[in-house]
Design a protein around this motif. Structure first.
Motif, PDB file in Angstrom:
ATOM      1  N   GLY A 293       0.860  -1.235  -0.164  1.00 47.45           N
ATOM      2  CA  GLY A 293      -0.031   0.103  -0.094  1.00 47.45           C
ATOM      3  C   GLY A 293       0.938   1.180   0.056  1.00 47.45           C
ATOM      4  O   GLY A 293       0.625   2.204  -0.684  1.00 47.45           O
ATOM      5  N   LEU A 294       1.765   1.182   0.796  1.00 49.22           N
ATOM      6  CA  LEU A 294       2.761   2.391   1.021  1.00 49.22           C
ATOM      7  C   LEU A 294       3.294   2.606  -0.353  1.00 49.22           C
ATOM      8  O   LEU A 294       3.779   3.677  -0.800  1.00 49.22           O
ATOM      9  N   PHE A 295       4.118   1.437  -0.883  1.00 51.86           N
ATOM     10  CA  PHE A 295       5.089   1.666  -2.084  1.00 51.86           C
ATOM     11  C   PHE A 295       4.412   2.051  -3.111  1.00 51.86           C
ATOM     12  O   PHE A 295       5.064   2.792  -4.280  1.00 51.86           O
ATOM     13  N   TRP A 296       3.037   1.742  -3.124  1.00 52.13           N
ATOM     14  CA  TRP A 296       2.313   2.039  -4.670  1.00 52.13           C
ATOM     15  C   TRP A 296       2.205   3.730  -4.658  1.00 52.13           C
ATOM     16  O   TRP A 296       2.274   4.352  -5.601  1.00 52.13           O
ATOM     17  N   MET A 297       1.791   4.234  -3.280  1.00 51.99           N
ATOM     18  CA  MET A 297       1.785   5.684  -3.233  1.00 51.99           C
ATOM     19  C   MET A 297       3.019   6.602  -3.453  1.00 51.99           C
ATOM     20  O   MET A 297       3.294   7.403  -4.001  1.00 51.99           O
TER      21      MET A 297
END
Length: 455
Positions: A293-297
């Motif tokens: 979730g964080l790395f996509w952002m």
């Protein structure tokens, strides 16, 4: 007497100590034993049974309401009900087919000759011989769960895989075509792949492929099939020049949360027992998903965009997809890396590759499930290594396992492609496949179901 079980790849046989990773479903025909060597009678473990009942319900929550809300929110408002109905109905059809002959083809008695590498027989069609007293083996010798529970757990996997494929073809495929396609696709694509990966006589299982909870069976299978189906069906009217934004990211966010919670049944339940392996799968499902979730952002920011709610939800799913085959085959930090890599690669697949190639995978089923599944399946061979914190044996050879994983991935891609082409053209011959231009313009909610999601 036939027992259904999941065996760890690399185990020498029943009765031997299993390696720490428990990658696959399998079935085993118990050898006839002399009285002097007969093993003690297996007993049903109530704690493991309770956990598997819970896991099965959690996976069901992934479909309705999880996937239905996730996919439904991503469509335009005029197709919300159509999307949810297609997912629900396809899942229901899969459940009925599963108990009629799907379970038997995937986990039933072996057929003669080399065919058992690819499919089982019909000896358990309509659940022949299954009773409340029949049992399915777990990974611990002498500890079993009711076979009905195992059947239900595997049934939810078949149901959600069929529903995942539909993400690429929403907003333009007839409801009747969806049902026809689902019936054929399950029969010639899903059941054979499930057997090959998760049955002890299956081609991939015998080769030593690692797939804890469905990287090949569920995600690569569904993702590749989704791309093929979208190419055959054609683009939506107005794509890509007409804006087609999600009508409710709020509902997509709710669906994302339900998917993540349900995925613990998907992954941790694949241990078949309430034990340390389930605990490892659980923590990996937490941390790989958080990383995704964080790395996509982060990838959005690096590409010059704002970190978005849609990106967060997409990254969550990418992380879940990638960790599925590695859930019990990785240490937590390997899972974090796997989730991060899959998320970034999936971001570029849907934001760069799809526009460049021009295919209309409406809800990015291929970009997230297909691509993420491939990264997860191949990456599992890496994170399994004990030197990287994985549960592999001390003499683990990464290069050999990478070749096995690559072979399983390639075979799944080819099988899913050919089977999906056949299923789509059968559905086209029977139903016409695609709605009329008028129905597509008006929306499938009214055109196919006579209802509106919002009044």
């Amino acid at each position: 007497m036939k027992h259904v079980t999941k065996l760890a790849t690399g185990a020498a046989g029943l009765g031997l100590t299993l390696f720490a990773a428990l990658p696959a479903w399998a079935q085993d025909v118990a050898a006839l034993q002399s009285p002097a060597t007969a093993a003690p009678a297996a007993t049903v473990n109530k704690g493991d049974t309770a956990w598997m009942l819970t896991s099965t319900v959690l996976v069901m929550m992934m479909i309705l309401p999880g996937l239905a809300l996730f996919y439904g929110g991503l469509t335009r408002a005029k197709n919300m009900l159509s999307t949810m109905t297609q997912i629900g109905a396809a899942a229901c059809l899969a459940m009925l087919i599963w108990v009629m002959y799907g379970y038997s083809l995937a986990f039933g008695p072996d057929v003669s000759g080399g065919a058992s590498n690819f499919i089982s027989g019909l000896g358990k069609a309509f659940l022949k011989g299954v009773t409340p007293a029949s049992q399915a083996a777990t990974f611990t010798a002498g500890v079993e769960i009711p076979e009905y529970v195992f059947i239900c757990f595997q049934m939810t996997f078949a149901a959600i895989t069929a529903a995942l494929v539909l993400g690429s073809v929403v907003e333009r495929m007839k409801f009747s075509a969806v049902m026809a396609f689902t019936a054929v696709w399950l029969t010639i694509v899903y059941f054979p792949i499930a057997h090959m990966v998760w049955a002890s006589s299956g081609l991939f299982f015998k080769a030593g492929a690692l797939d804890f909870a469905g990287g090949t069976v569920v995600h690569i299978n569904a993702g590749v099939s989704a791309l093929v189906a979208a190419l055959i069906l054609g683009k939506r009217m107005g794509y890509p020049t007409t804006p087609m934004p999600p009508h409710s990211l709020t509902l997509t966010g709710v669906g994302t949360g339900l998917l993540w919670v349900g995925w613990f049944g998907f992954n941790a339940g694949s241990a078949l027992e309430a034990n340390g392996s389930a605990g490892l799968a659980m923590i990996n499902t937490f941390v790989a998903t958080a990383s995704g979730g964080l790395f996509w952002m982060l990838a959005e920011r690096l590409a010059g965009h704002k970190g978005s709610a849609l990106g967060f939800c997409s990254g969550i799913v990418a992380g879940l997809v990638a960790v599925t085959p590695a859930a019990g085959n990785s240490g937590p930090f390997g899972a974090i890396v796997l989730g991060a890599i899959a998320s970034v690669v999936c971001f570029y697949a849907v934001s760069v590759l799809k526009p460049k190639l021009g295919y209309d995978d409406a809800l990015d089923a291929f970009g997230v499930h297909g691509i993420g599944g491939m990264i997860g399946a191949i990456g599992t061979a890496v994170v399994y290594a004990p030197s990287l914190g994985g549960p592999g044996a001390a003499d683990y050879v990464m290069s050999s396992k990478l070749l096995v994983q690559l072979g399983a991935v390639a075979t799944t891609i080819v099988w899913a492609t050919i089977g999906t082409v056949i299923a789509m053209y059968i559905a086209k011959a029977v139903t016409g496949l695609r709605v009329s231009k008028e129905v597509e313009q008006e929306g499938l909610d009214l055109g196919e179901h006579g209802e509106r999601a919002y009044n």
